[in-house]
Design an enzyme around this catalytic site. Structure first.
Site, PDB file in Angstrom:
ATOM      1  N   HIS B 117     -36.872 -17.742 -15.062  1.00 22.23           N
ATOM      2  CA  HIS B 117     -35.613 -17.011 -14.936  1.00 22.23           C
ATOM      3  C   HIS B 117     -35.407 -16.730 -13.452  1.00 22.23           C
ATOM      4  CE1 HIS B 117     -32.959 -13.454 -15.237  1.00 22.23           C
ATOM      5  NE2 HIS B 117     -32.709 -13.800 -16.490  1.00 22.23           N
ATOM      6  N   ASP B 194     -44.029 -12.704 -15.971  1.00 22.35           N
ATOM      7  CA  ASP B 194     -42.715 -12.204 -16.371  1.00 22.35           C
ATOM      8  C   ASP B 194     -42.715 -12.153 -17.897  1.00 22.35           C
ATOM      9  OD1 ASP B 194     -40.141 -11.891 -17.235  1.00 22.35           O
ATOM     10  OD2 ASP B 194     -39.304 -13.564 -16.100  1.00 22.35           O
ATOM     11  N   GLN B 197     -39.516 -11.573 -22.172  1.00 22.89           N
ATOM     12  CA  GLN B 197     -39.317 -12.100 -23.529  1.00 22.89           C
ATOM     13  C   GLN B 197     -40.584 -11.986 -24.375  1.00 22.89           C
ATOM     14  OE1 GLN B 197     -36.347 -13.131 -24.591  1.00 22.89           O
ATOM     15  NE2 GLN B 197     -35.358 -13.057 -22.598  1.00 22.89           N
ATOM     16  N   LYS B 220     -34.842  -4.981 -24.037  1.00 29.42           N
ATOM     17  CA  LYS B 220     -35.024  -6.162 -24.885  1.00 29.42           C
ATOM     18  C   LYS B 220     -35.962  -5.854 -26.057  1.00 29.42           C
ATOM     19  CE  LYS B 220     -34.624  -9.548 -21.144  1.00 29.42           C
ATOM     20  NZ  LYS B 220     -33.216  -9.930 -21.095  1.00 29.42           N
ATOM     21  N   CYS B 360     -29.321 -17.781 -16.470  1.00 28.47           N
ATOM     22  CA  CYS B 360     -30.018 -17.375 -15.236  1.00 28.47           C
ATOM     23  C   CYS B 360     -31.242 -18.242 -14.986  1.00 28.47           C
ATOM     24  CB  CYS B 360     -30.414 -15.906 -15.270  1.00 28.47           C
ATOM     25  SG  CYS B 360     -29.018 -14.807 -15.424  1.00 28.47           S
TER      26      CYS B 360
END
Lengths: 147, 404
Positions: B117, B194, B197, B220, B360
């Site tokens: 991302h 990261d 998700q 999220k 993104c």
């Protein structure tokens, strides 16, 4: 508002078979624009004879609305003078504006009598997030004309 | 089939029947989260770590309880390793600028991947430019996985930090983080994950994961916007300079200089998101009441159904792993002859909310050779009916574009 009014045959036709596609070798004016939110891109090349657009070419990628709008635009501006194009652009922008309810004199009985095929894009107004798609080609055109 | 359909009633926004398939962008909020924030704001709110009065003490306790809850949730022994930030983007920027500017110099290499991302790409470009370090990217294989052979050939003593997604927001791919971390550590590099998700969908235990830094967002994972987490192993945080200065983060200040407060406070300049921390706490409680294992199982059942039924629609290509191995509940698709934005508009008319665009991740889109995809992503409130609505919409798109 039905999706059929958005995706009219004439729009899909321009999407599948974009007119005046490509580049001009040594254009008198050129501009490139991107919609950073969705990534749609349009590059416009123009040649002039005096004040009149003689050739126009568009290289672009994106959704059916941005592509067909740019394609129809090329047909509408070829052979037109700068001031004619400016007036056309204004008409188009008001057609796309949800705030303004300017009477453009569009005749429902005779579709295409004022703006040609472009009138088919009227349906886009009902989908506010897609208005920027329809405007992209015209915004890049304005940039090319002022360059 | 894991039945979580009873949860739907907890999400007021879904009452109008929307088939919400965009949790990868941001998830909906259940009533217990909304109520916890409301209750706290009505009864216990004040600024934290400052007032000597009872209300501030209560507020501080609630804020610190949220920190302990997050630590417990991700298996961190020391709650001080949990730093509250604005979200994943701020967390990754804190590592890039706070750690990167301190520890990188010319000749050093930063290793990222082709599938990141922008939030785990652009900060590193900025830091590479400022430090003179170079930025390289582990390539993706044609089956949408990270090329681990290439990674092993790219790693070396000059690589100081390896930063990788835990789950691609476009592909759903879950890279083998543990393996990547072990290899990086053998070469003395720090590892950033990261996990925007990953953490909302998969049980993560930081001591098993092997990362030195982990970044994720509350919004999220059923919590509010405006708060997220940078978790760092204590020795890695000690190598990191604060990225922002201000109140709350200092120990002592003169006109010319300042010394830092203890970790984590030195990384939390200014008034933190206090009400949001309370909501985040409630969101974790809500997720744990379902069970992270069950949540992932449910995601994967929906993913399997989606891969099958979406893949059966003529002209549709799945842009991501076509199986449920090492992947999460993110399904990207393209349709021959219909642009992703048109797909999203047509799906929306059928009440199906998906994301369309480059997500993104423009370099990844270039690598895939597509300008945009439509993406469906699943969470606890989704059901098989949402996928059926998606498939109906996809078929309608073909019809409208004259391809039925």
């Amino acid at each position: 508002m039905a999706l059929e009014d958005l995706y009219r045959e004439v729009i899909l036709d321009h999407y599948r078979n974009p007119r005046n596609k490509g580049h001009i070798d040594s254009p008198d004016a050129t501009a490139h624009g991107v919609n950073p939110l969705c990534g749609d891109e349009v590059t416009i090349d123009l040649t002039f004879n005096g004040d009149t657009v003689t050739e126009v070419a568009v290289e672009s990628q994106g959704c059916s609305i941005s592509q067909s709008s740019a394609s129809m635009m090329t047909e509408a501006i070829k052979g037109k003078t700068r001031s004619e194009i400016e007036s056309l652009t204004n008409k188009f922008k008001s057609m796309m504006s949800i705030e303004e309810d300017t009477d453009l004199g569009l005749d429902p009985e005779r579709p295409g009598s004022v703006l040609g095929d472009i009138e088919a894009l009227q349906g886009v107004r009902q989908y506010p997030v897609r208005i920027k798609c329809a405007n992209l080609g015209w915004t890049v055109l304005a940039e090319a004309l002022s360059s | 089939m894991t039945d979580l359909s009873h949860l739907k009633a907890d999400f007021p926004v879904l009452e109008n029947g929307v088939h919400f398939l965009d949790s990868g962008a941001s998830s909906q909020k259940p009533i217990p989260v909304l109520e916890a924030m409301d209750r706290f704001a009505r009864t216990s709110y004040a600024n934290v770590h400052r007032g000597a009065y009872k209300l501030s003490v209560a507020s501080t306790e609630a804020y610190e309880a949220a920190r302990r809850r997050v630590a417990e949730f991700i298996g961190a022994d020391n709650p001080s390793e949990v730093i509250f930030v604005r979200g994943t983007t701020t967390a990754l920027n804190t590592v890039a600028f706070g750690w990167g500017l301190e520890n990188l110099q010319e000749g050093d290499r930063i290793l990222s991947t082709e599938i990141e991302h922008h939030a785990n790409l652009v900060p590193w470009q900025m830091v590479a430019k400022r430090t003179g370090a170079t930025l390289d990217h582990i390539p993706m294989t044609d089956d949408f996985r990270l090329d681990m052979e290439a990674y092993e050939s790219m790693i070396g003593p000059d690589v100081k930090i390896v930063t990788v997604t835990g789950m691609s927001n476009v592909l759903g791919t879950m890279p083998p983080v543990r393996q990547i971390a072990d290899i990086a550590h053998r070469h003395g590099a720090r590892v950033v994950v990261d996990a925007a998700q990953l953490v909302p969908h998969v049980r993560v235990n930081v001591s098993d994961l092997g990362a030195d830094f982990l970044a994720f967002s509350s919004h999220k994972m059923l919590g509010p916007t405006g708060i997220g987490v940078l978790w760092g192993r204590m020795d890695a945080l000690e190598e990191t300079e604060p990225f922002e200065g201000g109140g709350e983060m200092i120990s002592d200040v003169t006109l010319q200089s300042a010394t830092w407060a203890e970790i984590p406070h030195r990384f939390e300049a200014g008034t933190p998101p206090i009400i949001e921390a309370v909501g985040f706490h409630a969101a974790i409680d809500y997720l744990e009441s379902i069970g992270m294992e069950k949540i992932f199982e449910h995601d994967m059942e929906l993913t399997e159904i989606a891969l099958q039924r979406v893949g059966d629609v003529p002209g549709v290509s799945i842009q991501g792993p076509n199986n449920t191995i090492d992947r999460g509940g993110v399904v990207s698709m393209t349709m021959e002859g219909v642009h992703a934005h048109d797909l999203a508009t047509i799906l929306d008319e059928g009440g199906v909310a998906v994301r369309a665009g480059h997500h993104c991740a423009k370099p990844l889109m270039n690598r895939m050779g597509v300008a945009a995809t439509a993406r469906a992503s699943f969470y606890v409130y989704n059901t098989e009916q949402d996928i059926d609505a998606l498939v109906t919409g996809l078929r309608r798109a073909r019809e409208l574009f004259g391809m039925s």
